[in-house]
Design an enzyme around this catalytic site. Structure first.
Site, PDB file in Angstrom:
ATOM      1  CB  CYS A  41      46.196  45.186  34.018  1.00 28.75           C
ATOM      2  SG  CYS A  41      47.391  45.981  35.066  1.00 28.75           S
ATOM      3  NE  ARG A  43      40.600  43.279  33.605  1.00 30.30           N
ATOM      4  CZ  ARG A  43      40.104  42.202  34.212  1.00 30.30           C
ATOM      5  NH1 ARG A  43      38.826  41.939  34.092  1.00 30.30           N
ATOM      6  NH2 ARG A  43      40.862  41.405  34.900  1.00 30.30           N
ATOM      7  CG  ASN A  62      45.862  41.504  35.046  1.00 33.27           C
ATOM      8  OD1 ASN A  62      46.141  42.142  36.059  1.00 33.27           O
ATOM      9  ND2 ASN A  62      44.725  40.841  34.917  1.00 33.27           N
ATOM     10  N   GLY A  63      48.905  41.334  36.612  1.00 27.05           N
ATOM     11  CA  GLY A  63      49.283  40.496  37.754  1.00 27.05           C
ATOM     12  C   GLY A  63      50.583  40.992  38.370  1.00 27.05           C
ATOM     13  CD  GLU A  98      27.459  48.543  48.727  1.00 28.30           C
ATOM     14  OE1 GLU A  98      28.490  48.161  49.300  1.00 28.30           O
ATOM     15  OE2 GLU A  98      27.398  48.699  47.499  1.00 28.30           O
ATOM     16  CE  LYS A 105      29.232  51.052  45.575  1.00 28.53           C
ATOM     17  NZ  LYS A 105      29.122  49.682  45.909  1.00 28.53           N
ATOM     18  CE  LYS A 134      32.498  46.011  38.060  1.00 31.68           C
ATOM     19  NZ  LYS A 134      31.939  46.540  39.287  1.00 31.68           N
TER      20      LYS A 134
HETATM   21  C1  F6R Z   1      32.780  48.451  45.625  1.00 35.48           C
HETATM   22  C2  F6R Z   1      33.226  47.317  44.851  1.00 35.48           C
HETATM   23  C3  F6R Z   1      34.227  46.389  45.452  1.00 35.48           C
HETATM   24  C4  F6R Z   1      33.956  44.933  45.024  1.00 35.48           C
HETATM   25  C5  F6R Z   1      35.081  44.017  45.534  1.00 35.48           C
HETATM   26  C6  F6R Z   1      34.816  42.561  45.189  1.00 35.48           C
HETATM   27  O1  F6R Z   1      31.822  49.193  44.947  1.00 35.48           O
HETATM   28  O2  F6R Z   1      32.833  47.144  43.721  1.00 35.48           O
HETATM   29  O3  F6R Z   1      34.280  46.505  46.837  1.00 35.48           O
HETATM   30  O4  F6R Z   1      32.732  44.535  45.535  1.00 35.48           O
HETATM   31  O5  F6R Z   1      36.292  44.416  44.962  1.00 35.48           O
HETATM   32  O6  F6R Z   1      34.704  42.379  43.815  1.00 35.48           O
HETATM   33  P1  F6R Z   1      34.108  41.041  43.221  1.00 35.48           P
HETATM   34  O7  F6R Z   1      32.667  40.981  43.574  1.00 35.48           O
HETATM   35  O8  F6R Z   1      34.327  41.142  41.737  1.00 35.48           O
HETATM   36  O9  F6R Z   1      34.879  39.910  43.841  1.00 35.48           O
END
Ligand code: F6R
Length: 614
Positions: free
Chosen positions: A2, A27, A101-102, A484, A488, A609
């Site tokens: 969010c 987000r 958000n939450g 990884e 992806k 994200k």
């Molecule tokens: C995959 C991806 C997620 C983040 C994970 C941790 O492409 O982006 O797996 O790596 O959600 O996110 P952060 O680094 O923001 O704690």
């Protein structure tokens, strides 16, 4: 999870809020909505789906001009992603608008009480209860900020709230517990946003908001208090990147731009760390050398891609420092009663600095008296604020949901940490560190070469885009690269993709191999002959069973070329640094594969994200 925006000032609030939501759409994109105050009334619009749907709604039914507004882009938790559950949520009189958000964990109980008292709920969300609680509070509390504080004291869980009240036309109030909220300081205008990109078009001056704090913004003023109304000191900071960093800059996707920015992200993360006197300096290190000498165990905690950066780090840190290093999913860490104490260094890796699983693991580690160092890309975010020390990666804003430059710069920061520990503990001589730093400084060029040769990988992605399953194999530092590569592809192309330690294949997964199945294999550099030879055997094993092998191998590794149905050449770099070059073609492959299938590369389905719920 969010995105939230709030604005008060002279401009059209709708323009500011919609601009902010567009930048925060990464987000969550299950729905979007805005609420504005105009002529003592709230007007609002909301629509399920991406913001483009809200844009259409606003064109069809324009809202009157307003200078105070709030907005929301949703990643659904409570209630289906439909118009009804889209934020903002209003109280029964339509006077209060709330975005959130939450997760409010005690919402069922609060909702039951409100319904018993005659409140009618129009959505399935936890958020709507806040609008109704505020309604009741404002019956006897004239001040909106007081009412928000009183309601926050009743809420459990994680929440960022942003609230507009028709009776307070020049005020927006925000509150936060666990989820992020930053304040943008303008001239004659002020902003709230889930992160600074929400208001980067207008100001680069921001204020960190701490845990359990309420902020009240008017065009001229910003007041921050705790939940009990005590005014608190705030910390201002200046954002060191500008609008262009948060835009696509001519690329079709943010992800492509961010992949292309990796040489710079790596160079910037290394910049200024090595002094003319020949020693490493980590400016944000708030742990003394004495404390670092006491460390007898390292535990890296992180999620997803960041966790894979930790897996790469383990090889380097153990090799250079001889300190045992474990890597663990943050979401699992605190539930297994880990053995940690003051001499444990917990390293939390998070691009966003807001991932709830990682944050909760950090808090748990600190409760157990471990020292916590975070590796983070977002200045002022919660995880570094709650850590004893931080190494910032300087990758610039990462907007595409799938992490790319975040990953590479996290690995680099881990290398720096490993070298720093080796330095203060006397495990490496200065000239050894200097040699490794020189090798690290050559990596941006090697990564650039992988980008320059990307067309070959894009062709491969188009050729294989009908595949329903793809495997990735690696050993040692190549194993996290395989994980990884698979992640992806899964998240962007929505196909079955799995990464395996190449040696594990014969213990089960080899049964997956069938005629034509694409299998990527990361081959270690030639200097590591024992390791490399084993991987070469693994390639032959899968090939013998009909797999189509896509081999990533060093330039002069001619022998392995024989077993490669397709070959991706890698520049010669030390084994420990190979992940930084080998990951790049896998990112390009996933991006092109997904684009070929017509998917939204930047905003894959079901994802967001910043994962700010557990
Ligand atoms: C995959 C991806 C997620 C983040 C994970 C941790 O492409 O982006 O797996 O790596 O959600 O996110 P952060 O680094 O923001 O704690």
């Amino acid at each position: 999870m969010c995105g939230i925006v709030g604005y008060v000032g002279e401009r059209s609030a709708l323009d500011v809020v919609m601009g902010g939501l567009r930048r925060l759409e990464y987000r969550g994109y299950d729905s979007g909505g805005v609420a504005l105050i105009n002529d003592g009334k709230i007007t609002s619009a909301k629509k399920a789906g991406k913001l483009v749907n809200l844009d259409k709604e606003l064109q069809a039914h324009p809202l009157p001009l307003s200078h105070t507004g709030i907005g929301h882009t949703r990643w659904a938790t409570h209630g289906a992603p439909n118009d009804r559950n889209a934020h903002p949520h209003l109280d029964a009189d339509g006077r209060i608008a709330v975005v959130h958000n939450g997760i409010i964990e005690n919402f069922a109980e609060l909702r039951a009480k409100l319904e018993a008292a005659g409140h009618e709920m129009l959505s399935d969300t936890d958020t709507e209860t806040v609008a109704h609680l505020l309604h009741d509070e404002l019956l006897h509390t004239p001040d909106l900020s007081d009412a928000v504080r009183a309601v926050c004291l009743q809420l459990e869980g994680a929440f960022t709230l942003v609230i507009a009240d028709a009776n307070h036309p020049d005020v927006v109030v925000g509150a936060r517990r666990n989820s992020p909220l930053v304040v943008g300081r303008g001239k004659g205008e002020n902003f709230l946003g889930s992160d600074v990109s929400a208001f980067i078009d207008y100001t680069r001056d921001a204020i960190e908001l701490g845990q359990d704090q309420v902020v009240t913004i008017t065009p001229e003023d910003i007041v921050v208090t705790d939940f009990h109304g005590n005014q608190v000191e705030t910390r201002d900071y200046h954002v060191d990147w500008d609008v262009s960093a948060a835009e696509k800059g001519g690329y079709d996707w943010f992800m492509l731009k961010e992949i292309a920015e990796q040489p710079q992200a790596v160079a910037d993360t290394l910049l200024g760390r090595y002094s003319a006197e020949g020693s490493l300096q980590l400016d944000e290190m708030r742990l003394s050398d004495e404390e670092l000498r006491e460390v007898d165990k390292i535990i890296v905690i992180a999620c997803g891609t960041a966790m894979y950066a930790g897996l790469v780090a383990k090889y380097a840190i153990e090799h250079w420092t001889r300190i045992p290093c474990e890597v663990e999913l943050a979401s699992e860490f605190r539930y297994r009663d880990p053995i940690i104490d003051r001499s444990t260094l917990v390293v939390a890796i998070s691009q966003s600095g807001e991932t709830m699983d990682t944050l909760m693991a950090v808090r748990y580690a600190r409760e157990q008296h471990a020292r916590v160092l975070s590796i983070c890309n977002t200045n002022g975010s919660t995880i570094p604020r709650e850590s004893d020390a931080v190494i910032y990666t300087h990758a610039g804003p990462e907007v595409a949901v799938a992490s790319t430059k975040g990953f590479l710069s996290q690995i680099v920061a881990c290398y720096l940490l490993g070298l720093y520990l080796a330095q203060v503990r006397g495990m490496k001589y200065g000239d050894e560190i200097a040699r490794i730093m020189t090798q690290l400084e050559q990596l941006p060029e090697a990564i650039q070469r992988m980008l320059d040769e990307g067309e070959h990988v894009r062709e491969l992605a188009r050729e294989l885009s009908a595949s329903k399953s793809i495997l990735f194999l690696g050993r040692h530092a190549g194993y996290p690269v395989a994980l990884e590569g698979a992640l992806k592809l899964k998240e962007l192309a929505y196909i079955h993709a799995e990464g395996f330690a190449a040696g594990e294949l014969k213990h089960g997964p080899i049964a997956l191999i069938e005629d034509g199945l694409p299998v990527f294999v990361v081959v270690p550099p030639k200097g590591r002959d024992q390791l490399r030879d084993k991987v070469v055997s693994n390639i032959q094993e899968v090939r013998a069973r009909g797999a189509l092998t896509i081999v990533l191998a060093e330039d002069d590794d001619e022998e392995v070329a024989k077993y490669a149905d397709r070959l991706i050449r890698l520049p010669k770099v030390p084994t420990l640094f190979q992940p930084l070059v080998a990951t790049v073609p896998l990112q390009i492959f996933a991006c092109e594969f997904a684009a070929e299938l017509g998917h939204d590369v930047d905003q894959p389905r079901n994802l967001a994200k910043s994962v700010t719920v557990e």
